[in-house]
Design an enzyme around this catalytic site. Structure first.
Site: not given
Ligand SMILES: *Cc1c(COP(=O)(O)O)cnc(C)c1O
Length: 425
Positions: A93
């Site tokens: 993220k």
């Molecule tokens: C947010 C997140 C996801 C999912 O990603 P999306 O874009 O919401 O599908 C998967 N793994 C981790 C570790 C995350 O923080």
């Protein structure tokens, strides 16, 4: 781009989608093949924002975003893990949050505004946003998190950035935090006082930077596997990450197929099989960051396929992976390759394995996107392989910082008072 970045949601409450996804010519791709990650990122950002941001500034912002590596690790001759967890909060993220923060800062400065980003978080998004916006002029962040309901590492990440980042510890649960944030967004008094925006995963400026690592990996692999288009397996929750991959492919980057890897929250998997989208209440699993019953980016993903599930199925296969299979995948990869993957990554890995079993006889490199550092989910690693994960330096630094949060109740008045007094903080 500017409006979509600053507002997040379109005026009708819908999601912004790019009116046209830009395309790269074969010649442009050839030139980018020998470029760095940041060269590829700049080339893409330029196509989206090049008319709105002077190119020298855009290039500098990109360099400020991606100060860390994006390694493509080889597990076997045809299986790779793209590690997206080398940013400050050790999860992918960071890519979206850091780019969004700098775009927001640039557009806010242009309008001589102070933008206040208001986020309710149960952990990971909030910390990426806190560290993404930290120190960015013309922006400040107010994070609401449920007291006692986030891990100690997460709490440290949420509460130690300081400066223009304010953490509110809410006596309540995540739903209380979300309700408070929603209330602030519809409070007309507050709209007069502050320019509020959200930083959730539907903001287009969070999505665009996530296409960078698909593009970059696809070009690296094209050099090694000429004529064989890679498949990307994407551990998914809100489906922002997968949507960004689909955009990268639409731009012309050499990508073959996608796997939408989910846990027991499998509404998209079922849509791909049956053509009906029936969101269900969220189920709790070991891969908490993917526990989303009604993914908010699904509408945008569907838009790219004109709402036709068969067309979506040509590009994307779904696979739902249980907690038991997730643990087993961590174990078997550790035993065969000595590589420790976090449970979210393991969902992607298992989904790729299953796809290969069900679709034999094809040759292509498979890339599993690794969305978090294993240390963030060390309980699961301990359960799977009985090993502790060594703590990286970034994390020891964060653990030693002093927590700075304001405790508030779960009624709106306290939040309203805090926001009204922000200028005095
Ligand atoms: C947010 C997140 C996801 C999912 O990603 P999306 O874009 O919401 O599908 C998967 N793994 C981790 C570790 C995350 O923080």
């Amino acid at each position: 781009m500017k409006r979509a970045t600053l507002e997040g949601l379109a005026p009708d409450g819908g999601l912004y989608v790019p009116s046209e996804v830009p395309r790269f010519s074969e010649e442009e791709l050839g030139l980018l093949e020998s470029g760095s990650f940041n060269n590829v990122a700049f080339a893409i950002a330029k196509k989206f924002a090049g008319e709105e941001i002077p190119l020298d500034i855009l290039s500098r912002l990109i360099d400020e975003c991606f100060t860390f590596e994006t390694p493509l690790k080889e597990l076997s001759a045809d299986t790779f893990v793209e590690e997206l967890f080398h940013g400050p909060t050790l999860a992918f993220k960071d890519y979206g949050a850091r780019f969004l923060a700098r775009m927001t800062g640039f557009f806010a400065a242009e309008d001589q505004k102070m933008i206040t980003v208001l986020v309710a978080t149960s952990g990971d998004t909030g910390s990426a946003v806190a560290y993404g916006f930290h120190g960015i002029p013309n922006t400040r962040v107010v994070l609401l998190y449920p007291s006692g309901k986030v891990s100690r590492l997460q709490e440290q990440q949420l509460t130690t950035a300081g400066d223009n980042v304010f953490a509110l510890e809410v006596k309540g649960d995540f739903d209380d935090c979300q309700r408070l944030v929603k209330q602030a967004f519809v409070d007309s008094d507050m709209k007069q006082k502050l320019t509020l925006t959200s930083a959730n995963s539907i903001n287009i400026s969070r999505l665009i930077p996530q296409s960078f690592y698909y593009a970059w990996a696809s070009l690296q692999l094209r050099k090694r596997f000429p004529g064989k288009l890679p498949l990307f397996s994407v551990p998914s929750g809100n489906y922002g990450n997968l949507t960004a991959g689909v955009m990268a492919k639409m731009m012309g980057f050499p990508i073959g197929h996608f796997i939408a890897a989910s846990n027991a929250n499998d509404s998209v998997t079922r849509y791909l099989e049956e053509g009906r989208f029936e969101p269900k209440p969220t189920v709790t699993t070991m891969t908490t960051a993917m526990d989303v019953g009604n993914p908010s980016n699904f509408a945008r993903l569907r838009h790219f396929f004109d709402g036709d599930f068969r067309r979506m199925g040509v590009e994307i296969s779904g696979a739902a992976v249980s907690d038991a299979e997730t643990l087993e995948a961590i174990r078997s990869v550790y035993n065969s390759c000595g590589y420790v993957m976090d449970p979210h990554t393991a969902v992607g890995y298992r989904a790729l394995e299953r796809y290969r079993q069900e679709n034999p006889g094809q040759e292509y490199p498979g890339v599993v996107l690794s969305t978090a550092h294993p240390v963030k989910f060390d309980d699961a690693i301990m359960t799977a392989i009985g090993k502790e994960v060594p703590i990286p330096v970034e994390m020891t630094e964060i653990m030693e910082k002093k927590k700075n949060a304001t405790l508030i109740g779960n009624g709106y008045e306290e939040l309203a008072r805090f926001l009204s007094n922000l200028d005095q903080q």
